[in-house]
Design an enzyme around this catalytic site. Structure first.
Site, PDB file in Angstrom:
ATOM      1  N   ASN A 157      89.815  52.626  71.179  1.00  0.00           N
ATOM      2  CA  ASN A 157      89.492  53.246  72.465  1.00  0.00           C
ATOM      3  C   ASN A 157      90.327  52.587  73.554  1.00  0.00           C
ATOM      4  O   ASN A 157      90.328  51.368  73.674  1.00  0.00           O
ATOM      5  CB  ASN A 157      87.976  53.042  72.723  1.00  0.00           C
ATOM      6  CG  ASN A 157      87.517  53.683  74.010  1.00  0.00           C
ATOM      7  OD1 ASN A 157      88.301  54.283  74.739  1.00  0.00           O
ATOM      8  ND2 ASN A 157      86.227  53.554  74.293  1.00  0.00           N
ATOM      9  N   SER A 161      84.544  49.247  76.035  1.00  0.00           N
ATOM     10  CA  SER A 161      83.698  48.263  76.723  1.00  0.00           C
ATOM     11  C   SER A 161      83.631  47.026  75.841  1.00  0.00           C
ATOM     12  O   SER A 161      83.191  47.101  74.689  1.00  0.00           O
ATOM     13  CB  SER A 161      82.289  48.819  76.904  1.00  0.00           C
ATOM     14  OG  SER A 161      82.350  50.133  77.391  1.00  0.00           O
TER      15      SER A 161
HETATM   16  N1  LIG Z   1      82.268  64.055  77.399  1.00  0.00           N
HETATM   17  C1  LIG Z   1      83.543  63.730  77.356  1.00  0.00           C
HETATM   18  N2  LIG Z   1      84.454  64.539  77.875  1.00  0.00           N
HETATM   19  C2  LIG Z   1      85.757  64.239  77.844  1.00  0.00           C
HETATM   20  N3  LIG Z   1      86.244  63.111  77.277  1.00  0.00           N
HETATM   21  C3  LIG Z   1      85.390  62.258  76.742  1.00  0.00           C
HETATM   22  C4  LIG Z   1      83.974  62.503  76.752  1.00  0.00           C
HETATM   23  N4  LIG Z   1      83.380  61.475  76.154  1.00  0.00           N
HETATM   24  C5  LIG Z   1      84.358  60.616  75.786  1.00  0.00           C
HETATM   25  N5  LIG Z   1      85.563  61.084  76.154  1.00  0.00           N
HETATM   26  C6  LIG Z   1      86.865  60.447  75.899  1.00  0.00           C
HETATM   27  O1  LIG Z   1      86.678  59.428  74.943  1.00  0.00           O
HETATM   28  C7  LIG Z   1      87.104  58.183  75.459  1.00  0.00           C
HETATM   29  C8  LIG Z   1      86.211  57.075  74.929  1.00  0.00           C
HETATM   30  O2  LIG Z   1      84.970  57.233  75.486  1.00  0.00           O
HETATM   31  P1  LIG Z   1      84.082  55.987  75.910  1.00  0.00           P
HETATM   32  O3  LIG Z   1      84.896  54.976  76.586  1.00  0.00           O
HETATM   33  O4  LIG Z   1      82.952  56.505  76.609  1.00  0.00           O
HETATM   34  O5  LIG Z   1      83.673  55.442  74.492  1.00  0.00           O
HETATM   35  P2  LIG Z   1      82.599  54.321  74.181  1.00  0.00           P
HETATM   36  O6  LIG Z   1      81.629  54.913  73.248  1.00  0.00           O
HETATM   37  O7  LIG Z   1      82.084  53.753  75.434  1.00  0.00           O
HETATM   38  O8  LIG Z   1      83.442  53.262  73.403  1.00  0.00           O
HETATM   39  P3  LIG Z   1      83.298  51.679  73.415  1.00  0.00           P
HETATM   40  O9  LIG Z   1      82.163  51.327  72.513  1.00  0.00           O
HETATM   41  O10 LIG Z   1      84.568  51.240  72.869  1.00  0.00           O
HETATM   42  O11 LIG Z   1      83.120  51.273  74.802  1.00  0.00           O
HETATM   43  C9  LIG Z   1      87.082  58.320  76.941  1.00  0.00           C
HETATM   44  O12 LIG Z   1      88.028  57.483  77.561  1.00  0.00           O
HETATM   45  C10 LIG Z   1      87.405  59.777  77.155  1.00  0.00           C
HETATM   46  O13 LIG Z   1      88.784  59.961  77.135  1.00  0.00           O
HETATM   47 MG   LIG Z   2      82.216  52.015  76.360  1.00  0.00          MG
END
Ligand SMILES: Nc1ncnc2c1ncn2[C@@H]1O[C@H](COP(=O)(O)OP(=O)(O)OP(=O)(O)O)[C@@H](O)[C@H]1O
Ligand SMILES: [Mg+2]
Length: 1062
Positions: A157, A161
């Protein structure tokens, strides 16, 4: 409802509970895939939301969409994160309790994006005031700041986070966001000093280098090139096309100002970030003795400047370790690798502690100082389950965290669901599910778990290494079904493992960890003398992060994993006290739907178990009192108050609503509703009923108001009635008093009837006379010769006994003569006493009988020649006047003359002579009218005493007609007509009489009958004469007096006014 729900879905089913083959994982996957390909990334399992990362911007997050979901029932619209957020918000408001949304999923699945969407939804949908806007801005802007310092690009990613985040949003009782609080968990500090290939350090370093202006960089001693900093280039991808560090820097910089970071704070913060970069560039060389010495002095200079610590002190701290031996302290020099280790430890410590300071600072800015009770919605965005090619201590901690959250999920949903059914006494077929407690115990159990073993190895004296730790693990965990090492594994498994690995069979799948670095990372040792060095810093943030109060480490500080375990236990407690809501994020693999990947996530997210429980159990449950309180208006028996127990009330209610027996179950304290449709039907009915209730409350209130008005009116009416009755009673009393007076006079008159006429008996005698004459009128003898059938007169009229036949004879004769127009030649034979009067009376009768109302009352009044005691005598002094009456005086009477213009009344006397009519005031002749110039006299047909004398216009005198009022009207007019021979000039008119004010100017007198006698000038300029109905002749003087009194302001008038008002 379910049918309707299916109809609403364009693709598949929007709630997996509605799947036909709800036990099939494949059916579930098919449904998710179908929807994903149509950009329908959200699907429900009951109230749990499954979210697939679309990896592209969808147009479903606009303000319009937010408005669509605001206040709408959960299942009324296609699944969406806004629907869940709205439902949580409304439940919180209506039940006034705390909630949290657990957002889980693996790295890159979209957890952080989801939590941002929830926050944005609250920012838009909550009630706003300028104060709340402030809080909301800070809540929203805390995100980019924390992401800059806590997120980094990983292989999975680009914005991963690297810390766990739990954020409480606080709401007041009206739903306004009034504050917030953030808890952070286990920042991945090792990233500061080391990044895997393809990964980056925390965003803030790159943002500062790329975006900070030249002056700032100069002040920080930095160059605009990441390649110059060894902490930024280990992953070999400092520059990434998908990340715009420069523009992100601007966002962070302005966000810091909004969340109340002072300029000084910001300066110091960036000084620390820069000092970490400088620290990374510090190199060591070996001196002659083989000890480490600092190689690059410029870096040391910048470190010293930025941290405000003398260079020598810093140098000493970075190359020596303080050892306390008995009573003395000795500095032992480091070898180079040891010095590098100490440097990295310091860099990690500085960054880690600064991050905690930052979180606290954000919290200060979000804090709500108002102590009133608030409700919160917590957002837990925590790192997801991670499996890399090589997994280290960090993955071990992260996956342990996910095990704990899964355990919580199991406790709160699956397990607690079953337990709740049991507790409530509801039949339940147990749903088989995998309870990961066994893995949690394997990791965290006291004295026996992996964490205990790790801590033991870290703390024990002697040569502990990562490998001795592995051996200990094998010793203690050997045989555990979820633990395996190279040594313990069977042939087949061994092939997939290295010697220094151990493998855990997590609930989400197998993960193989490499033990290298476990002890070091867990110790996270920062030498005591380094801490002391930092305490000397002039940088206030560093000072704050390395306080003097920190317990000094003769006793070793808690290891990293133990701290983490403690904070997770705290988090579990926080979450357990709140109502849970779940979002399960799935990463379908960069825009494609990878079946294997998704199936794996579906499995470890426990979706199948959740679905099974939902289908087997009940979709909704609520405590009886809460359920009854909400829906009681739907049943007449429970509204407005149910007198029995809450459960009886609910039973009565659901029966009234027509719930079928299989749709609900009554537990010990709660009602359980099987299908969402039943609840929604009830909720819909409630929504409708609310309006009805409002109308009823309104009607009650209006009724209450109207009743109040009515009572007021009634009171007023009673008061008016009382006054009216009082007035009528007083009138009645006056009338009676008058009647008593009349009767008394009558009786007195009767008693004195035989005495000479005096004031006491005049009236009575007049009455007796009138009575006799009235009787006589109907009983007159039919012939002149009949002398015997005369009715006997009363004693006081004995004298008429002899004369009456004469009168009669005279009357008959004169009538005969009149009719035959013959002159009575020998009329003098009747000219005895009383004959003249009878003539006069006959004349009066011919003029007024049947024409004027008060004529009958005049009949019994004897006529006199004068009504003024001595008119001659009174006129004598005026004799020299040319107006002296000429001829002998025939008749005189007092009267009232009204001005023709203003109708002012004046008392005058009327004197008739052979030739003229005189109007005299006291002794002065005011006007003379020759009979020749007298055109006529008008009187009304009513019972007033007015006469209007019309005169011929006389140029010399310029006077008009006379308006007179005379108590002896009939007498005066009879005399006038007799003396002036004016019988034909006297006219009885109805309504109005026209008169000349002066030649060419006319006036009017209007006559009418009314309730009360009055004389006044009306608005149209006429003189209005109102005569009271039925007022007798006897009181005829009263109207005159009254008229005068009304028009002239005399004492008499006040008296009479009083009489009238009474
Ligand atoms: N609903 C959505 N619409 C558009 N893009 C999305 C959406 N959800 C996630 N993404 C895309 O996926 C990427 C990763 O999402 P996010 O950072 O929320 O993941 P995460 O689950 O928080 O991962 P981590 O555990 O690594 O923090 C975002 O940067 C975005 O580009
Ligand atoms: Mg995250």
């Amino acid at each position: 409802m379910e049918g309707a729900l299916t109809a609403r879905d364009r693709v598949g089913v929007q709630d997996l509970v509605l799947l036909e083959a709800h036990t099939s994982e494949t059916a579930l996957l098919d449904n998710l895939r179908k929807r994903f390909h149509e950009n329908l990334i959200y699907t429900y399992i009951g109230t749990l939301l499954v979210s697939l990362n679309p990896y592209k911007e969808l147009d479903t997050y606009s303000k319009k969409h937010m408005d669509t979901y605001m206040g709408v029932n959960f299942f009324e619209l296609p699944p969406h994160i806004y629907a869940l957020a709205d439902n949580v918000f409304r439940t919180m408001l209506s039940e006034f309790n705390n909630h949290f949304i657990l957002i889980s999923g693996e790295s890159g699945a979209g957890k952080t994006e989801t939590s941002k969407k929830v926050l944005q939804y609250y920012a838009v949908s909550c009630p706003n005031t300028s104060l709340l806007d402030n809080v909301r801005d800070r809540l929203l802007l805390s995100n980019p700041v924390l992401e800059a310092f806590g997120n980094a690009k990983t292989l999975k990613n680009d914005n991963s986070s690297r810390f766990g985040k739990y954020m409480d949003i606080q709401f007041d009782h009206q739903g306004g966001a009034v504050g917030g609080h953030i808890l952070s968990y286990l920042l991945e500090k090792s990233r500061v000093v080391h990044q895997n290939h393809g990964e980056r350090n925390f965003h803030i370093f790159y943002q500062l280098v790329a975006g900070g202006d030249d002056e700032l960089l100069r002040w920080l001693g930095l160059e605009r090139n990441c390649q110059n900093y060894s902490y930024l280039v280990q992953g070999d991808c400092a520059k990434v096309t998908s990340i715009n560090d420069k523009s992100n820097w601007k966002i962070v910089r302005s966000a810091l100002s909004i969340i109340e970071f002072s300029e000084k704070d910001v300066e110091q913060l960036f000084a620390i970030i820069a000092s970490v970069l400088h620290l990374g560039n510090v190199k060591f060389a070996t001196d002659a003795l083989g000890y480490a010495v600092l190689k690059n002095v410029p870096e040391l200079h910048w470190l010293s400047t930025l941290l405000g610590i003398p260079s020598q002190v810093l140098q000493q701290g970075l190359t020596h370790k303080k050892i306390e031996a008995k009573m003395e302290e000795v500095y032992s020099p480091f070898a180079v690798d040891h010095a590098l280790y100490a440097r990295d430890a310091l860099a990690k410590a500085i960054y880690g502690r600064t991050f905690n300071w930052l979180v606290n600072k954000v919290n200060e800015s979000l804090a709500n100082k108002d102590s009133s009770r608030k409700t919160v919605i917590g957002l837990l965005d925590i790192y997801g389950f991670e499996v890399f090619h090589v997994n280290s201590f960090e993955q071990f901690c992260i996956n342990y965290c996910n095990e704990k959250l899964q355990q919580l999920f199991i406790q709160l949903t699956l397990k607690s669901e079953q337990e709740e059914y049991q507790m409530e006494g509801i039949e339940w077929e147990p749903v088989p599910y995998f309870n990961n407690k066994i893995i949690c115990d394997l990791v965290e159990e006291k004295h026996r778990g992996i964490i205990s073993v790790l801590d033991e190895e870290c703390l024990r004296p002697g040569e502990a290494t990562d490998l001795t730790f592995l051996e200990k693990l094998e010793e203690k965990m050997g045989g555990h079904p979820h633990f395996v090492t190279h040594k313990l594994a069977d042939q087949k498994t061994r092939k997939t493992m290295q010697r220094g690995d151990f493998r855990l069979l997590h609930y989400a799948g197998e993960v193989t960890y490499c033990v290298v670095g476990f002890l070091d990372k867990n110790n996270d040792l920062l030498y005591r003398n380094v801490k002391e060095v930092m305490r000397q810093s002039k940088n206030t943030i560093i000072k704050h992060c390395f306080p003097y109060t920190e317990p000094d480490s003769k006793k070793r500080p808690e290891t990293v994993v133990t701290q983490f375990k403690g904070s997770l236990a705290g988090l579990t407690d926080v979450l357990m006290s709140k109502e849970p809501w779940y979002v399960r994020c799935i990463k379908p693999n960069d825009g494609r739907f990878d079946d294997v990947l998704v199936r794996h996530q579906v499995k470890y997210l426990g979706l199948m178990e959740h679905l099974r429980v939902r289908r087997a159990g009940f979709a909704y449950r609520r405590k009886y009192d809460i359920f009854l309180a909400r829906y009681k208006p739907l049943c007449p028996s429970t509204w407005p108050k149910w007198k029995g127990s809450a459960s009886e009330g609910v039973l009565c209610l659901v029966k009234h609503l027509g719930y079928k027996p299989n749709e609900y179950k009554m537990g010990r304290t709660k009602i359980f509703i099987r299908h969402p449709k039943t609840l929604f039907a009830t909720e819909d009915a409630f929504e409708l009923c609310k309006h009805d209730l409002a109308t009823r409350i309104q009607a009650k209130y209006k009724g209450y108001r109207a009743k109040g008005d009515y009572l007021k009116q009634r009171e007023a009416a009673t008061k008016i009635e009382n006054c009216w009755r009082g007035m009528m009673a007083r009138k009645e009393r006056d009338k009676r008093a008058w009647a008593v007076k009349v009767i008394k006079r009558f009786i007195k008159g009767f008693m004195m009837r035989n005495q000479p006429a005096c004031s006491d008996n005049t009236e009575y005698l007049a009455f007796v006379r009138q009575n006799y004459l009235t009787r006589l009128k109907g009983n007159l003898p039919k012939t002149l010769l009949d002398k015997n059938s005369w009715p006997t007169p009363p004693p006081i009229m004995q004298e008429v006994r002899g004369t009456l036949p004469f009168y009669l004879r005279f009357y008959y004769t004169s009538m005969v003569l009149r009719n035959s127009l013959l002159v009575v030649e020998d009329s003098q034979i009747y000219a005895e006493d009383g004959i003249d009067e009878l003539q006069f009376k006959a004349l009066t009768s011919s003029m007024f009988k049947g024409k004027k109302e008060n004529y009958p009352f005049s009949v019994c009044q004897p006529f006199q020649d004068t009504r003024i005691s001595n008119p001659h005598h009174r006129l004598t002094p005026l004799t020299p006047s040319p107006w002296q009456p000429s001829g002998s005086l025939q008749y005189s009477v007092p009267l009232v003359k009204y001005d023709r213009n203003g109708f002012r009344p004046r008392l005058r006397q009327l004197i008739l002579t052979q030739a003229a009519v005189y109007l005299v005031e006291e002794a002065k002749i005011k006007q003379r009218i020759d009979f020749n110039s007298l055109k006529g006299v008008s009187v009304s047909n009513l019972s007033d005493n007015f006469l209007i004398v019309h005169v011929v216009y006389d140029e010399t005198k310029q006077k008009g007609d006379l308006i007179l009022q005379c108590d002896y009207l009939f007498e005066a007019l009879t005399k006038l007509s007799h003396i002036g021979n004016k019988e034909s000039c006297i006219k009885v008119v109805q309504g109005s009489v026209r008169f000349d004010i002066q030649p060419g100017r006319e006036g009017f007198i209007d006559f009418k009958s009314g309730q009360e006698s009055m004389i006044y000038r009306s608005k149209n300029g006429h003189l209005m004469v109102v005569r009271m109905n039925g007022e007798s002749h006897h009181s005829s003087c009263t109207p005159i007096r009254r008229g005068i009194s009304k028009l002239i302001d005399s004492p008499v008038s006040q008296e009479s006014t009083r009489t009238r008002s009474r």
